[in-house]
Design a protein around this motif. Structure first.
Motif, PDB file in Angstrom:
ATOM      1  N   GLU A  57      -2.203  19.696  -1.123  1.00  0.00           N
ATOM      2  CA  GLU A  57      -3.454  18.941  -1.293  1.00  0.00           C
ATOM      3  C   GLU A  57      -4.659  19.878  -1.274  1.00  0.00           C
ATOM      4  O   GLU A  57      -5.645  19.633  -1.956  1.00  0.00           O
ATOM      5  CB  GLU A  57      -3.600  17.887  -0.190  1.00  0.00           C
ATOM      6  CG  GLU A  57      -2.630  16.732  -0.349  1.00  0.00           C
ATOM      7  CD  GLU A  57      -2.915  15.597   0.627  1.00  0.00           C
ATOM      8  OE1 GLU A  57      -3.639  15.819   1.627  1.00  0.00           O
ATOM      9  OE2 GLU A  57      -2.405  14.487   0.391  1.00  0.00           O
TER      10      GLU A  57
ATOM     11  N   PRO B 250      -9.374  17.955   1.665  1.00  0.00           N
ATOM     12  CA  PRO B 250      -8.968  17.168   0.492  1.00  0.00           C
ATOM     13  C   PRO B 250      -9.577  15.764   0.512  1.00  0.00           C
ATOM     14  O   PRO B 250      -9.725  15.155   1.566  1.00  0.00           O
ATOM     15  CB  PRO B 250      -7.446  17.091   0.616  1.00  0.00           C
ATOM     16  CG  PRO B 250      -7.077  18.244   1.474  1.00  0.00           C
ATOM     17  CD  PRO B 250      -8.220  18.428   2.425  1.00  0.00           C
ATOM     18  N   ARG B 251      -9.920  15.273  -0.657  1.00  0.00           N
ATOM     19  CA  ARG B 251     -10.565  13.972  -0.780  1.00  0.00           C
ATOM     20  C   ARG B 251      -9.539  12.838  -0.713  1.00  0.00           C
ATOM     21  O   ARG B 251      -8.350  13.075  -0.899  1.00  0.00           O
ATOM     22  CB  ARG B 251     -11.293  13.900  -2.118  1.00  0.00           C
ATOM     23  CG  ARG B 251     -10.331  13.870  -3.303  1.00  0.00           C
ATOM     24  CD  ARG B 251     -11.044  14.080  -4.619  1.00  0.00           C
ATOM     25  NE  ARG B 251     -11.638  15.416  -4.698  1.00  0.00           N
ATOM     26  CZ  ARG B 251     -12.531  15.769  -5.623  1.00  0.00           C
ATOM     27  NH1 ARG B 251     -12.919  14.898  -6.532  1.00  0.00           N
ATOM     28  NH2 ARG B 251     -13.027  16.980  -5.644  1.00  0.00           N
ATOM     29  N   TYR B 252     -10.016  11.613  -0.473  1.00  0.00           N
ATOM     30  CA  TYR B 252      -9.169  10.439  -0.662  1.00  0.00           C
ATOM     31  C   TYR B 252      -9.184  10.120  -2.147  1.00  0.00           C
ATOM     32  O   TYR B 252     -10.241  10.226  -2.768  1.00  0.00           O
ATOM     33  CB  TYR B 252      -9.737   9.188   0.011  1.00  0.00           C
ATOM     34  CG  TYR B 252     -10.290   9.335   1.378  1.00  0.00           C
ATOM     35  CD1 TYR B 252      -9.454   9.416   2.472  1.00  0.00           C
ATOM     36  CD2 TYR B 252     -11.666   9.342   1.593  1.00  0.00           C
ATOM     37  CE1 TYR B 252      -9.971   9.508   3.747  1.00  0.00           C
ATOM     38  CE2 TYR B 252     -12.185   9.441   2.869  1.00  0.00           C
ATOM     39  CZ  TYR B 252     -11.327   9.527   3.940  1.00  0.00           C
ATOM     40  OH  TYR B 252     -11.832   9.611   5.198  1.00  0.00           O
ATOM     41  N   PRO B 253      -8.082   9.661  -2.683  1.00  0.00           N
ATOM     42  CA  PRO B 253      -8.181   9.152  -4.058  1.00  0.00           C
ATOM     43  C   PRO B 253      -9.122   7.950  -4.042  1.00  0.00           C
ATOM     44  O   PRO B 253      -9.047   7.116  -3.141  1.00  0.00           O
ATOM     45  CB  PRO B 253      -6.756   8.706  -4.402  1.00  0.00           C
ATOM     46  CG  PRO B 253      -5.875   9.234  -3.328  1.00  0.00           C
ATOM     47  CD  PRO B 253      -6.733   9.490  -2.122  1.00  0.00           C
TER      48      PRO B 253
END
Lengths: 387, 249
Positions: free
Chosen positions: B40, B183-186
């Motif tokens: 990720e 890492p971003r959230y979708p």
């Protein structure tokens, strides 16, 4: 909810779960202890676009249906998080989308979708009239290009954490209206520069951390452009939104119920007493199985109500029945889970007692179970009205 | 810039895994799978670089069983542009996996190949380096900082007791470590858009393994503890037990 439907619901569910896992039990325990609003959680949900699920794509939202919104709220509850801090943004949307003017939508919805404006407060309830909404005493008087609002609302959740409020007020006195439900109007109120001036917000301490308040309006001036739809038709607009609200809250209840069933089953499998897992005792396992069945049955009614709503079909009865059955299932599951955990259920560390308190609310709000029974008895079965 | 992110689907670290009775692998029942967390960081880096540049393409390549497609969709939901799934069942040694990935990457127009520094399931920490070797590219591993200017790259690597800064030119292989980014959230829109992004699935046959896998065993159950006494009086016996029985003093 809606397992096996090929509309991206599985992916949405996984996405919500992934986000919620970053807000574990400790996060909610701390918010609960401090009676604090879960700002970081709401910001994450907003940033990821979940609260704009129902806003059409042309206004910057995802343009999804009520089923997708059900999936989102169910999953939030099921992971142990609490969607009550933000669900209003979903159900308030319906009134604005269906009855708001194009200029209002263009002005507000893109900024709500982008997370720049919070539309989380819904001002209907008043201290003197309970569910008898036609007796509200808050008034809006037309004065040139403005309405001037006086009155008091209560049980207004999240008003300290919202920029906008959808407000119901009388524009014609009840006695002078053609019928009691006429003469009320809905306004989109911008709270940002008014709190501390013509609007006073007073928090109400409650059994659960719900950020609910009393709101006082003392000569609040609202531009006439912020009247939603036609003057005097507000009650009808609000009722329309209420079906969506019932279905979404019912989806939250299913999420709570599944949380309790999953936690109880996991605990009963792992907890050993007298040399074997307690879940081997039928006295423990049968109530879990029963709660599970009750939950799944209620989930079917929620799915049916949401599907009817999305098809534009009448769904008042189904929405109410879904809310009744789902809140009944979540409360039964909560009680079962407390019993399964035994003494540990009372320890805040496990999060069971917090969820127990939270899910109790749905027997009462947003509509009490008695009023649903009355609705089904009189409107569905044609029995005489008792009030 | 074109980036390839190689990704692996692994059991969630929060999941309780069980070894099958014959020791041949993990019992898949009740196991939740996720994108390898180190991958990720690689994905996030590739997506951010593309967003900042306003151009480029991020391709996700994964090797595994058909269900791996779900994990690729997750990467597409985060913002990757397209996915390639090399379908093959079972588990494989690092060299044969690296060979298949290198075959897939070779011939593609790529500037940067990113990996997580290791997969959290088998923890071998070998594939990125092997792929770099197969492709004849420079390789920086365990990277917590990466700057790229034109064709020149500078990476900060985590090493024992500090950081090491290395310079190399593109194309290159980089493996990423926690600390590189968050890492971003979708997003919901990303999830919906991912359904329409291209995902190519192809069967691959791997080279014969060079390592023979024997079996998996559950870790031995910890032995019961023993109370040697109470208070100060217990100290001599405790010291003796630690020295003579446990051999740790």
């Amino acid at each position: 909810m809606f397992a096996g439907h090929d509309h991206g619901y599985d992916e949405i569910r996984d996405g919500v779960r992934g986000l919620c896992e970053r807000f574990p039990g400790e996060y909610w325990r701390d918010r609960d202890r401090e009676s604090a609003y879960p700002t970081a959680f709401i910001e994450a949900l907003t940033e990821a676009g979940y609260l704009a699920a129902l806003i059409p794509e042309e206004y910057g939202g995802a343009g999804l249906d009520l089923k997708a919104a059900c999936v989102i709220l169910e999953m939030i509850q099921r992971t142990g998080c609490n969607g009550a801090a933000c669900h209003a943004q979903m159900y308030i949307m319906g009134t604005l989308l269906r009855h708001g003017g194009e200029a209002q939508k263009r002005r507000y919805l893109p900024r709500v979708a982008a997370g720049e404006l919070r539309l989380q407060a819904f001002g209907v309830s008043e201290p003197t009239c309970g569910t008898d909404t036609t007796r509200i005493a808050t008034t809006a008087e037309r004065n040139g290009d403005e309405y001037v609002i006086h009155g008091q609302k209560t049980w207004i959740s999240r008003s300290e954490h919202s920029d906008l409020m959808l407000l119901l007020a009388r524009t014609t006195p009840r006695e002078e209206s053609a019928k009691p439900t006429a003469g009320m109007s809905v306004f989109l109120v911008d709270l940002r520069n008014e709190v501390g001036e013509s609007v006073t917000i007073r928090p109400i301490e409650t059994m659960i951390n719900h950020s609910t308040t009393e709101v006082f309006f003392d000569g609040l001036r609202v531009p006439a452009a912020n009247l939603v739809g036609d003057e005097g038709e507000g009650f009808r607009y609000i009722l329309d939104g209420l079906n969506a609200e019932r279905v979404l809250i019912a989806a939250e209840c299913v999420g709570d119920a599944r949380f309790f069933v999953e936690r109880a089953a996991e605990y009963a499998r792992g907890r050993e007493v007298f040399g074997r897992p307690i879940g081997q005792n039928q006295g423990i396992q049968f109530p879990i199985a029963e709660a599970h069945m009750k939950t799944e049955a209620a989930a079917l009614m929620v799915e049916r109500a949401a599907s009817l709503f999305d098809d534009g079909a009448p769904c008042g009865a189904e929405a109410n029945m879904a809310k009744y059955l789902a809140s009944d299932a979540s409360w039964a599951a909560a009680d079962m889970c407390m019993q399964t955990y035994g003494g540990f259920a009372f320890s805040t560390e496990y999060g069971i007692e917090r969820k127990f308190r939270e899910t109790r609310l749905y027997q009462i709000a947003p509509i009490s179970t008695n009023l649903i029974l009355s609705h089904v008895a009189t409107h569905v079965l044609g029995l005489p009205k008792s009030f | 810039m074109n980036t390839i992110v190689c990704m692996k689907r692994v059991p969630d670290s929060a999941t309780r895994v069980r070894v099958t009775p014959d020791g041949a692998g993990l019992d898949p029942a009740g196991v939740k799978y996720v994108v390898n967390p180190y991958d990720e960081f690689a994905l996030e880096d590739a997506i951010r670089r593309k967003e900042e540049a306003g151009e480029g393409k991020v391709t996700v390549v994964a090797l595994g069983p058909p269900e791996t497609a779900e994990s690729i969709r997750q990467a597409l939901a985060m913002g990757a542009d397209e996915g390639v799934l090399l379908v093959c069942a079972g588990s494989h040694d690092a060299l044969s996996v690296a060979g298949a990935l290198a075959d897939e990457i070779r011939g593609r127009d790529v500037d940067l190949v990113l990996f997580g520094k290791q997969a959290i399931d088998d923890d071998n920490m070998q594939v990125p380096q092997m792929v770099a070797e197969f492709l004849g590219l420079p390789c920086a591993t365990v990277v917590v900082g990466l700057e790229i200017a034109g064709r020149d790259a500078t990476a900060r690597r985590e090493v024992e007791g500090g950081h090491e800064v290395v310079e190399f030119s593109l194309p290159a292989v980089v493996s990423t470590q926690k600390g590189l980014n968050e890492p971003r959230y979708p997003s919901l829109k990303g999830i919906m858009a991912a359904k329409r992004k291209p995902l190519e699935e192809r069967e691959v046959i791997l080279e014969a393994p060079t390592i023979e896998f024997l079996r998996l065993d559950e870790p031995p159950a910890p032995a019961a503890g023993r109370i040697v006494g109470e208070g100060v009086d217990a100290v001599p016996e405790l010291v003796r037990a630690l020295r003579d029985e446990a051999g740790v003093l």
